[in-house]
Design a protein around this motif. Structure first.
Motif, PDB file in Angstrom:
ATOM      1  N   SER A  38     109.154   4.291 -26.581  1.00 30.94           N
ATOM      2  CA  SER A  38     109.565   5.159 -25.486  1.00 30.94           C
ATOM      3  C   SER A  38     111.053   4.974 -25.211  1.00 30.94           C
ATOM      4  CB  SER A  38     108.748   4.827 -24.236  1.00 30.94           C
ATOM      5  OG  SER A  38     109.174   5.612 -23.144  1.00 30.94           O
ATOM      6  N   VAL A  39     111.804   6.058 -25.307  1.00 30.76           N
ATOM      7  CA  VAL A  39     113.258   6.015 -25.093  1.00 30.76           C
ATOM      8  C   VAL A  39     113.608   6.889 -23.905  1.00 30.76           C
ATOM      9  CG1 VAL A  39     115.519   6.508 -26.104  1.00 30.76           C
ATOM     10  CG2 VAL A  39     113.663   5.638 -27.546  1.00 30.76           C
ATOM     11  N   PRO A  40     114.313   6.369 -22.919  1.00 32.52           N
ATOM     12  CA  PRO A  40     114.668   7.182 -21.750  1.00 32.52           C
ATOM     13  C   PRO A  40     115.617   8.312 -22.119  1.00 32.52           C
ATOM     14  CG  PRO A  40     115.834   5.089 -21.714  1.00 32.52           C
ATOM     15  CD  PRO A  40     114.847   4.995 -22.831  1.00 32.52           C
ATOM     16  N   TYR A 383     109.785  -4.989 -32.937  1.00 31.52           N
ATOM     17  CA  TYR A 383     110.723  -3.862 -33.004  1.00 31.52           C
ATOM     18  C   TYR A 383     110.813  -3.153 -31.653  1.00 31.52           C
ATOM     19  CZ  TYR A 383     112.289   0.895 -33.987  1.00 31.52           C
ATOM     20  OH  TYR A 383     112.933   2.110 -33.948  1.00 31.52           O
ATOM     21  N   ARG A 384     109.665  -2.870 -31.072  1.00 33.25           N
ATOM     22  CA  ARG A 384     109.674  -2.175 -29.770  1.00 33.25           C
ATOM     23  C   ARG A 384     110.363  -3.025 -28.706  1.00 33.25           C
ATOM     24  NH1 ARG A 384     104.196  -1.000 -31.546  1.00 33.25           N
ATOM     25  NH2 ARG A 384     104.045   1.198 -32.171  1.00 33.25           N
ATOM     26  N   GLN A 385     110.095  -4.329 -28.722  1.00 30.09           N
ATOM     27  CA  GLN A 385     110.722  -5.206 -27.745  1.00 30.09           C
ATOM     28  C   GLN A 385     112.226  -5.274 -27.944  1.00 30.09           C
ATOM     29  OE1 GLN A 385     109.230  -6.552 -25.126  1.00 30.09           O
ATOM     30  NE2 GLN A 385     111.223  -7.354 -24.462  1.00 30.09           N
ATOM     31  N   THR A 386     112.667  -5.254 -29.202  1.00 30.81           N
ATOM     32  CA  THR A 386     114.103  -5.278 -29.488  1.00 30.81           C
ATOM     33  C   THR A 386     114.785  -4.026 -28.954  1.00 30.81           C
ATOM     34  OG1 THR A 386     113.725  -6.591 -31.491  1.00 30.81           O
ATOM     35  CG2 THR A 386     115.835  -5.452 -31.310  1.00 30.81           C
ATOM     36  N   VAL A 387     114.136  -2.868 -29.129  1.00 27.28           N
ATOM     37  CA  VAL A 387     114.698  -1.618 -28.612  1.00 27.28           C
ATOM     38  C   VAL A 387     114.768  -1.655 -27.086  1.00 27.28           C
ATOM     39  CG1 VAL A 387     114.346   0.869 -28.421  1.00 27.28           C
ATOM     40  CG2 VAL A 387     113.959  -0.270 -30.608  1.00 27.28           C
ATOM     41  N   LEU A 388     113.680  -2.101 -26.454  1.00 29.53           N
ATOM     42  CA  LEU A 388     113.676  -2.183 -24.991  1.00 29.53           C
ATOM     43  C   LEU A 388     114.735  -3.169 -24.497  1.00 29.53           C
ATOM     44  CD1 LEU A 388     109.818  -2.200 -24.308  1.00 29.53           C
ATOM     45  CD2 LEU A 388     111.422  -0.317 -23.905  1.00 29.53           C
TER      46      LEU A 388
END
Length: 475
Positions: A38-40, A383-388
């Protein structure tokens, strides 16, 4: 009759091989899809949210010499020495070379393996062997041959291994870029701290000079019987405190200088930086930053590539459920005497395929597949945690810049007010309207507020460097 049976066996084996080849048209294992995240639509702390798009890894982009935004030639020269001298970067570079070499290791399985060897044996058989033609005889056996084996990649087991090695090599390249970015940013932070210490030292030196003049004024008035000894001691105390604070800065400056030397791969003994009497210009970083710049974060690229590698591992574990086809050929010379090697009857050879499949392994392959799938899921979560975490870092630095900018305006007003109060107090003291305690108090407040402004400037520089790092090295 014997030949006929052998032909039938070869025919069955050939037919089985054709079936396997026909089945090999499919590639077992899941196709790779980048994990969704999820990207704002825009950054909450950005003053200009228009134009944001979904971030995707793009660590191959040129980050450039981002530190040049500080317009400091000395910093430029120091940063230029980091890539070649920093040992953390050199270690990461070696790790990348190792990962690239593993690609060659994986690719080598595509090709036949050819081995050669020579053997010399002398064997004496016991005479007590009944019905043995060589009983009591000594036999010499000299052989030399070449063996070639090849396993066609029917079910993409090798292909999955190569894909995994490629992805891990790309992740290692991104790790190198991430380490390099961190080392350059750390040097910039240490350099900014050092220059802010120089600015604070210049401030204290000026204050020491002012306090010396003030003490001389009090001394003159004391000698004339106007000022008390208490006022003289207050002036003396204020002067010595300022000198002590100036000396104390030497420890922090030495530590920053030593840290810069180590980051460049230089012994602290062999490095020094001369103090300067001016501060760095604070760079202006636009608030409306497009989220495409998150593509430049190498840690996101590394995390995504590790997901791809883990997915290829799942494919390799899936391939283990299918049979393996082995093709082998052997040929050479064998005789009881060296002289016979050159003769035609000394030749030997063998050729034939082998189809091997596991029928029962106690659930080992299923367990290995489950473990590979779990590692892939863990890599996707990383990966998701790195993006967040990347979005959080940018949000934090944007918020810091906005808040610190507003705070700097208020702090500058506090400095101006305290400076005016100190001047008025000194004037009142010279006119005999107040005692020296008021002068000391107002000057102490002014010193504290001025040093707070210098510290605030250091925090704003650190936030600038942190934002550049959070955006992957440039905006």
């Amino acid at each position: 009759m014997c030949v006929g049976k052998q032909s039938v066996k070869l025919g069955y084996l050939f037919a089985a091989g054709l079936c396997v080849v026909a089945m090999s048209g499919c590639t077992p294992g899941p196709a790779y899809v980048r994990p969704s995240v999820s990207v704002p639509v825009h950054y909450k702390e950005s003053a200009s949210p228009q134009g944001w798009v979904t971030a995707r890894p793009g660590d191959a982009a040129d980050r450039g010499n981002w530190w040049q935004v500080f317009a400091d030639p000395v910093l430029d020269k120091l940063e230029a020495r980091v890539d070649a001298g920093n040992q953390t970067i050199q270690k990461s570079l070696a790790d990348m070379r190792q990962a690239r070499a593993q690609i060659g290791v994986a690719r080598s399985s595509y090709f036949p393996q050819v081995t050669a060897g020579a053997d010399a044996n002398i064997n004496h058989t016991s005479k007590d062997l009944v019905g043995h033609s060589l009983a009591g005889r000594t036999v010499q056996d000299y052989s030399m041959g070449v063996t070639a084996t090849w396993e066609p990649d029917l079910f993409d087991r090798i292909g999955h291994a190569v894909d995994a090695a490629n992805a891990r090599a790309q992740a290692s390249e991104a790790d190198l870029a991430s380490v390099s970015l961190s080392m350059h940013a750390e040097l910039a932070l240490d350099y900014v701290d050092l220059r802010q210490i120089d600015a604070e030292a210049a401030l204290l030196k000026q204050l020491v000079d002012n306090y010396v003049q003030a003490k001389q004024l009090v001394q003159t008035q004391f000698d004339g019987g106007i000022a008390s000894e208490s006022e003289l001691q207050q002036a003396q105390t204020q002067l010595q405190v300022a000198k002590a604070q100036l000396i104390d800065l030497g420890e922090a400056r030495a530590q920053r200088e030593h840290a810069i030397a180590v980051l460049m791969g230089v012994a602290p003994t062999d490095f020094s930086l001369a103090p300067v009497d001016h501060s760095l210009p604070l760079p202006e970083i636009p608030a409306g930053l497009p989220s495409t710049l998150l593509q430049r974060r190498p840690d996101i690229a590394a995390a995504e590539r590790r997901v791809a590698a883990a997915n290829a591992d799942v494919g390799e574990a899936t391939s283990a459920f299918f049979p393996d086809l082995m093709l082998s050929a052997t040929g050479g010379l064998e005789a009881s005497h060296f002289a016979q090697w050159a003769m035609l009857p000394s030749r030997f050879w063998a050729i034939g395929p082998a189809l091997v499949g596991t029928l029962f392994d106690g659930g080992r392959r299923h367990a290995q597949l489950s473990a590979a799938e779990a590692r892939r899921d863990a890599a996707a979560a990383d990966y998701r945690q790195t993006v967040l975490g990347a979005f959080q870092e940018v949000e934090d630095k944007l918020a810091s810049l906005h808040v610190l900018a507003d705070e700097a305006v208020a702090q500058q007003r506090a400095v101006d007010a305290s400076s005016r109060a100190a001047q008025l107090a000194m004037t009142r003291y010279q006119d005999g309207a107040t005692d020296y305690l008021e002068v000391v108090t107002t000057q102490s407040v002014n010193l504290a507020q001025t040093r707070a402004l210098v510290e605030l400037s250091r925090r704003r520089f650190a936030a600038d460097v942190g934002l550049i790092k959070a955006l992957g090295g440039v905006w």
